[in-house]
Design an enzyme around this catalytic site. Structure first.
Site, PDB file in Angstrom:
ATOM      1  N   GLY A 177      -2.818   0.247   7.565  1.00 43.74           N
ATOM      2  CA  GLY A 177      -2.441   1.388   7.390  1.00 43.74           C
ATOM      3  C   GLY A 177      -3.701   2.425   5.880  1.00 43.74           C
ATOM      4  N   ASP A 229       6.903   4.684  -8.241  1.00 40.94           N
ATOM      5  CA  ASP A 229       7.040   4.880  -7.290  1.00 40.94           C
ATOM      6  C   ASP A 229       7.604   4.587  -5.921  1.00 40.94           C
ATOM      7  OD1 ASP A 229       6.253   6.812  -4.211  1.00 40.94           O
ATOM      8  OD2 ASP A 229       4.152   6.749  -4.179  1.00 40.94           O
TER       9      ASP A 229
END
Ligand code: ADE
Length: 301
Positions: A33, A165
């Protein structure tokens, strides 16, 4: 004659207990990723007795943009500050090879929580809640994810680290499905942080005070945690789906909140709503959340 090479700032930072020997880091080409700073690759770190542990390796080239360098160094600084915790994706160590800084983190085999939840929707062995309603994962599994994340966040809060986040995409699962808080790219080691630059922000996870006055605190992480709970009980749903940014921000200001999802019981929804109280000080603490979830988990078993 070998030319003198000017050492980069980060080559001086890596001295310390987090150092890995160059010869102990094995890099593979397997991509894991995309991180904010390019790729995350799978690797291994050699440990005592001929063993090696799998790691996720983020790298930073010496010729990267200044902004990326500062962000990367910030993340490394935060990771060192976080230390070890079972519900945080911890730093294994860092090392500099040929002008590139490599940061090795614990490897979480089962990937991110959002993808895991979304995949479970297609699972063939759905569990029936009653004769007509089925649920892709048992309530205990969902509550355990929520509790794992809350434990990790309580640890960060104790160390005055604001994540900024927190979302299901930034939670990773290990081989035993233990959830771990990851991605400290935006984190700050402060009581209160006021954002001044105009970088992209995860608006759908942000607290009202972050949206309206760019302020971030552990209590704004609690708001995001409430959104993460909603993602868990919707099996990876998108908050305020189908609404434009301005539209849901206006509705939030007027007191509107995400509705109770189908698989969410009253007690859990009540806690979500408390995470979304306008006044940050009135929201529950992560320690509170942990003890309440622990009780819910015991009751569901
Ligand atoms: N992708 C990004 N970070 C990872 C990690 N620590 N483990 C597994 N996959 C990842």
């Amino acid at each position: 004659e070998i030319p003198e090479v000017e050492p980069h700032a980060y080559e001086q930072v890596q001295l310390g207990p987090w150092d890995i020997l160059k010869s102990d880091l094995i890099l593979t080409n397997e991509k894991l990723g995309h991180g904010q700073f390019g790729q995350v690759r799978k690797g291994y770190v050699k440990i005592i007795g001929d063993h090696q542990i799998p790691v996720a390796v983020k790298s930073l080239k010496a010729n990267s943009f200044e902004k990326d360098k500062t962000d990367f160094m910030n993340e490394l600084f935060i990771l060192k500050k976080v230390g070890k915790h079972p519900n945080v994706v911890c730093l294994v160590g860092s090392c500099c090879i040929g002008g590139t800084l490599y940061v090795a983190m614990e490897y979480a085999m089962m990937g991110d929580l959002r993808t895991y939840l979304r995949r479970s929707r297609k699972s063939k062995k759905n569990l029936y809640v009653n004769y007509k309603t089925f649920c892709p994962l048992p309530q205990t599994v969902l509550l355990k994810f929520a509790l794992d994340v809350a434990w990790g966040m309580a640890h960060l809060a104790e160390r005055q680290i604001i994540h900024r986040d927190l979302a299901a995409r930034n939670i990773l699962l290990d081989e035993n499905l233990v959830a771990k808080v990851a991605d400290f790219g935006l984190s700050k080691n402060e009581d209160m942080y006021v954002k001044t630059s105009h970088t992209r922000v995860p608006v759908r996870w942000l607290a009202l005070e972050s949206l309206f006055s760019n302020t971030y605190s552990t209590q704004s992480d609690v708001w995001s945690y409430g959104i993460l709970l909603w993602e868990i009980v919707t099996f990876g749903g998108t908050p305020y789906h189908g609404m434009e940014t301005r539209q849901f921000i206006n509705m939030l200001k007027q007191g509107y909140r995400l509705r109770r999802p189908r698989y969410c019981d009253g007690a859990l929804y009540a806690m979500m709503l408390q995470c979304w109280i306008e006044r940050p000080e009135s929201r529950p603490s992560f320690a509170d959340i942990c003890s309440r979830l622990q009780r819910m988990l015991e009751d569901s078993q």
